[in-house]
Design an enzyme around this catalytic site. Structure first.
Site, PDB file in Angstrom:
ATOM      1  N   TYR A 151       0.839  -1.197   0.000  1.00  0.00           N
ATOM      2  CA  TYR A 151       0.000   0.000   0.000  1.00  0.00           C
ATOM      3  C   TYR A 151       0.876   1.250   0.000  1.00  0.00           C
ATOM      4  O   TYR A 151       0.648   2.178  -0.784  1.00  0.00           O
ATOM      5  CB  TYR A 151      -0.942   0.020   1.211  1.00  0.00           C
ATOM      6  CG  TYR A 151      -1.729   1.305   1.292  1.00  0.00           C
ATOM      7  CD1 TYR A 151      -2.712   1.593   0.356  1.00  0.00           C
ATOM      8  CD2 TYR A 151      -1.474   2.248   2.291  1.00  0.00           C
ATOM      9  CE1 TYR A 151      -3.430   2.783   0.409  1.00  0.00           C
ATOM     10  CE2 TYR A 151      -2.183   3.431   2.346  1.00  0.00           C
ATOM     11  CZ  TYR A 151      -3.157   3.698   1.402  1.00  0.00           C
ATOM     12  OH  TYR A 151      -3.859   4.887   1.446  1.00  0.00           O
ATOM     13  N   LYS A 155       1.271   4.332  -2.901  1.00  0.00           N
ATOM     14  CA  LYS A 155       1.105   5.758  -2.641  1.00  0.00           C
ATOM     15  C   LYS A 155       2.408   6.528  -2.854  1.00  0.00           C
ATOM     16  O   LYS A 155       2.381   7.712  -3.202  1.00  0.00           O
ATOM     17  CB  LYS A 155       0.551   5.970  -1.230  1.00  0.00           C
ATOM     18  CG  LYS A 155      -0.913   5.547  -1.089  1.00  0.00           C
ATOM     19  CD  LYS A 155      -1.814   6.294  -2.058  1.00  0.00           C
ATOM     20  CE  LYS A 155      -3.284   5.976  -1.859  1.00  0.00           C
ATOM     21  NZ  LYS A 155      -4.151   6.761  -2.767  1.00  0.00           N
TER      22      LYS A 155
END
Length: 251
Positions: A151, A155
């Site tokens: 994750y 990002k």
């Protein structure tokens, strides 16, 4: 002149709050999402105060993105503001225990989805020599944390793409900005923990998290600056949060 905004992930959280605030400010809306019933409900609600159309598609599917954007009604085709908001987190595991399907879902939506939508809309902005792209990142794109691995990587990619977009589109007079929120109380944790609502609730207990409306307000502030002003990178924490791992609970 009425501006037209294209918002991905518009059916919940930051996307929905942004759509509601934009509507109040008479911005024409193209609202995108996967959940048809929510899109229809949102269109019915917001079309009372501004022009609204909806597109149901999955940003991770390139053909769906292209077909949906090509199908826009004529009066919605000229996109002034693109809000790349669609994103997700799946699981919270170490890299060695991670689920590959979860990895694919995060990379497909958070990175590829942003690229597919941007690729479809940027040419028209270049032709107009104007436009504004807001990429919704995360503080997870600024620092990694335990079990955040893929994750966070997705990002970090959004952060890098935002910077690259700004360089590449500079000569075309297109503004590009990223907003990186810390802990925002939305459906984010419900998805991350695969519907374990009780576990998701614990993420936001003991302090006042950011609300979707807080980020929507910031997005609206950023897009309404004079055109010569570009707020290029903005990190937003709740007061109780100092970093990915430092959180003052039970205040």
């Amino acid at each position: 002149m009425t501006k037209t905004a294209f918002i991905t992930g518009a059916t919940s959280g930051i996307g929905r709050a942004t759509a509601e605030l934009f509507a109040k400010n008479k911005i024409r809306l193209v609202l995108c999402g996967r959940r048809k019933n929510r899109l229809e409900q949102l269109e019915e609600e917001l079309s009372k105060i501004t022009e609204v159309t909806t597109l149901q598609f999955d940003v991770a599917k390139r053909e769906e993105v292209s077909a949906a954007i090509k199908s826009l009604p004529e009066n919605f085709k000229n996109i002034d503001i693109l809000i790349n908001n669609a994103g997700n987190a799946h699981g919270l595991s170490t890299i060695q225990d991670g689920n590959i399907d979860d990895w694919d879902a995060m990379l497909d939506i958070n990175v590829k989805g942003l690229l597919y939508v941007s690729k479809a809309i940027i040419p028209q902005m270049i032709a107009n020599n104007s436009g504004f792209i807001i990429n919704i990142g995360s503080t997870a794109g600024k620092e990694v944390y335990t079990n955040g691995n893929v994750y966070c990587a997705s990002k970090f990619a959004v952060n890098a793409l935002n910077k690259s977009m700004r360089l590449d589109l500079n000569e075309h007079n297109i503004r590009v900005s990223a907003i990186h929120p810390g802990l925002v109380e939305t459906e984010f944790s419900d998805v991350r923990f695969k519907g374990d609502i009780e576990r998701a609730k614990t993420v936001y207990q003991g302090f006042k998290p950011l609300q979707a409306e807080d980020i929507a307000d910031i997005i609206h502030f950023v897009i309404t600056r004079p055109y010569h002003v570009n707020i290029e990178d903005l990190v937003v924490y709740p007061t109780a949060q100092a970093s990915a791992t430092i959180l003052n609970k039970n205040q």
